[in-house]
Design a protein around this motif. Structure first.
Motif, PDB file in Angstrom:
ATOM      1  N   UNK A 217       0.875  -1.175   0.000  1.00 36.11           N
ATOM      2  CA  UNK A 217       0.000   0.000   0.000  1.00 36.11           C
ATOM      3  C   UNK A 217       0.912   1.224   0.000  1.00 36.11           C
ATOM      4  N   UNK A 218       0.340   2.403  -0.223  1.00 40.42           N
ATOM      5  CA  UNK A 218       1.168   3.611  -0.200  1.00 40.42           C
ATOM      6  C   UNK A 218       1.805   3.796   1.179  1.00 40.42           C
ATOM      7  N   UNK A 219       1.043   3.482   2.225  1.00 37.82           N
ATOM      8  CA  UNK A 219       1.577   3.619   3.590  1.00 37.82           C
ATOM      9  C   UNK A 219       2.693   2.605   3.852  1.00 37.82           C
ATOM     10  N   UNK A 220       2.484   1.358   3.445  1.00 41.78           N
ATOM     11  CA  UNK A 220       3.519   0.345   3.702  1.00 41.78           C
ATOM     12  C   UNK A 220       4.761   0.605   2.847  1.00 41.78           C
ATOM     13  N   UNK A 221       4.581   1.200   1.658  1.00 40.52           N
ATOM     14  CA  UNK A 221       5.739   1.606   0.851  1.00 40.52           C
ATOM     15  C   UNK A 221       6.521   2.684   1.590  1.00 40.52           C
ATOM     16  N   UNK A 222       5.817   3.679   2.110  1.00 41.92           N
ATOM     17  CA  UNK A 222       6.479   4.734   2.887  1.00 41.92           C
ATOM     18  C   UNK A 222       7.217   4.140   4.089  1.00 41.92           C
ATOM     19  N   UNK A 223       6.598   3.152   4.747  1.00 35.07           N
ATOM     20  CA  UNK A 223       7.237   2.492   5.898  1.00 35.07           C
ATOM     21  C   UNK A 223       8.525   1.781   5.477  1.00 35.07           C
ATOM     22  N   UNK A 224       8.485   1.072   4.349  1.00 36.14           N
ATOM     23  CA  UNK A 224       9.672   0.360   3.851  1.00 36.14           C
ATOM     24  C   UNK A 224      10.794   1.350   3.535  1.00 36.14           C
ATOM     25  N   UNK A 225      10.428   2.491   2.946  1.00 41.20           N
ATOM     26  CA  UNK A 225      11.432   3.511   2.629  1.00 41.20           C
ATOM     27  C   UNK A 225      12.018   4.099   3.914  1.00 41.20           C
ATOM     28  N   UNK A 226      11.165   4.359   4.896  1.00 43.21           N
ATOM     29  CA  UNK A 226      11.624   4.924   6.171  1.00 43.21           C
ATOM     30  C   UNK A 226      12.545   3.955   6.909  1.00 43.21           C
ATOM     31  N   UNK A 227      12.256   2.659   6.789  1.00 43.37           N
ATOM     32  CA  UNK A 227      13.083   1.643   7.457  1.00 43.37           C
ATOM     33  C   UNK A 227      14.371   1.337   6.690  1.00 43.37           C
ATOM     34  N   UNK A 228      14.502   1.943   5.495  1.00 48.92           N
ATOM     35  CA  UNK A 228      15.678   1.721   4.648  1.00 48.92           C
ATOM     36  C   UNK A 228      15.889   0.236   4.323  1.00 48.92           C
ATOM     37  N   UNK A 229      14.782  -0.421   4.005  1.00 49.51           N
ATOM     38  CA  UNK A 229      14.794  -1.838   3.643  1.00 49.51           C
ATOM     39  C   UNK A 229      15.627  -2.044   2.384  1.00 49.51           C
ATOM     40  N   UNK A 230      16.465  -3.082   2.389  1.00 46.49           N
ATOM     41  CA  UNK A 230      17.266  -3.349   1.189  1.00 46.49           C
ATOM     42  C   UNK A 230      16.408  -4.026   0.123  1.00 46.49           C
ATOM     43  N   UNK A 231      16.916  -4.038  -1.121  1.00 48.58           N
ATOM     44  CA  UNK A 231      16.135  -4.590  -2.233  1.00 48.58           C
ATOM     45  C   UNK A 231      15.748  -6.049  -2.020  1.00 48.58           C
ATOM     46  N   UNK A 232      16.668  -6.838  -1.499  1.00 50.07           N
ATOM     47  CA  UNK A 232      16.368  -8.256  -1.300  1.00 50.07           C
ATOM     48  C   UNK A 232      15.177  -8.434  -0.361  1.00 50.07           C
ATOM     49  N   UNK A 233      15.208  -7.755   0.773  1.00 46.05           N
ATOM     50  CA  UNK A 233      14.111  -7.860   1.741  1.00 46.05           C
ATOM     51  C   UNK A 233      12.836  -7.192   1.232  1.00 46.05           C
ATOM     52  N   UNK A 234      12.993  -6.088   0.526  1.00 52.05           N
ATOM     53  CA  UNK A 234      11.841  -5.367  -0.024  1.00 52.05           C
ATOM     54  C   UNK A 234      10.994  -6.284  -0.900  1.00 52.05           C
ATOM     55  N   UNK A 235      11.642  -7.029  -1.782  1.00 54.83           N
ATOM     56  CA  UNK A 235      10.894  -7.926  -2.661  1.00 54.83           C
ATOM     57  C   UNK A 235      10.478  -9.211  -1.938  1.00 54.83           C
ATOM     58  N   UNK A 236      11.303  -9.690  -1.014  1.00 55.58           N
ATOM     59  CA  UNK A 236      10.951 -10.898  -0.259  1.00 55.58           C
ATOM     60  C   UNK A 236       9.730 -10.654   0.635  1.00 55.58           C
ATOM     61  N   UNK A 237       9.590  -9.431   1.144  1.00 53.37           N
ATOM     62  CA  UNK A 237       8.488  -9.095   2.050  1.00 53.37           C
ATOM     63  C   UNK A 237       7.280  -8.498   1.329  1.00 53.37           C
ATOM     64  N   UNK A 238       7.359  -8.362   0.030  1.00 53.33           N
ATOM     65  CA  UNK A 238       6.258  -7.761  -0.732  1.00 53.33           C
ATOM     66  C   UNK A 238       4.972  -8.542  -0.475  1.00 53.33           C
TER      67      UNK A 238
END
Length: 116
Positions: free
Chosen positions: A43-64
């Protein structure tokens, strides 16, 4: 086999480049967000949360939440490689995103980018 270094880079560090690329061509941050959310199910909010947490690409896609099943219709060249030929799953997801941002910057209609 060693993982590519892009996996450990935070999405938040690349995100401003996606937005700048789009805005330079008259597109918007909202459209970039819409593409990322369409691809990943965030969601837009969860995207903002991922950006704020500085999630790396591997985790970003694994947690999608839910990768869009229509992403397999994304084809073409990115960084000199055909996206549909990339075997490694995470790298393919990263390149799908790159390809969609390229299409946005090239002026393609959102309906076509989002494979509607």
């Amino acid at each position: 086999m060693t993982k590519h270094r892009i996996y450990s880079i935070s999405v938040a560090s690349v995100y401003p480049h996606y937005v700048a690329k789009a805005e330079k061509k008259g597109r918007t941050k909202t459209e970039v967000d819409e593409i990322i959310c369409w691809l990943t199910g965030y969601s837009h909010q969860s995207l903002d949360d991922q950006l704020a947490e500085k999630t790396n690409f591997e985790d970003f896609f694994a947690q999608a939440p839910q990768m869009n099943p229509s992403r397999s219709s994304i084809t073409g060249m990115i960084c000199g490689v055909r996206v549909e030929d990339i075997q490694e799953t995470t790298m393919r997801e990263i390149r799908y995103l790159d390809k969609l941002i390229d299409e946005l910057a090239k002026g393609k209609a959102m309906e076509k980018i989002l494979r509607k």
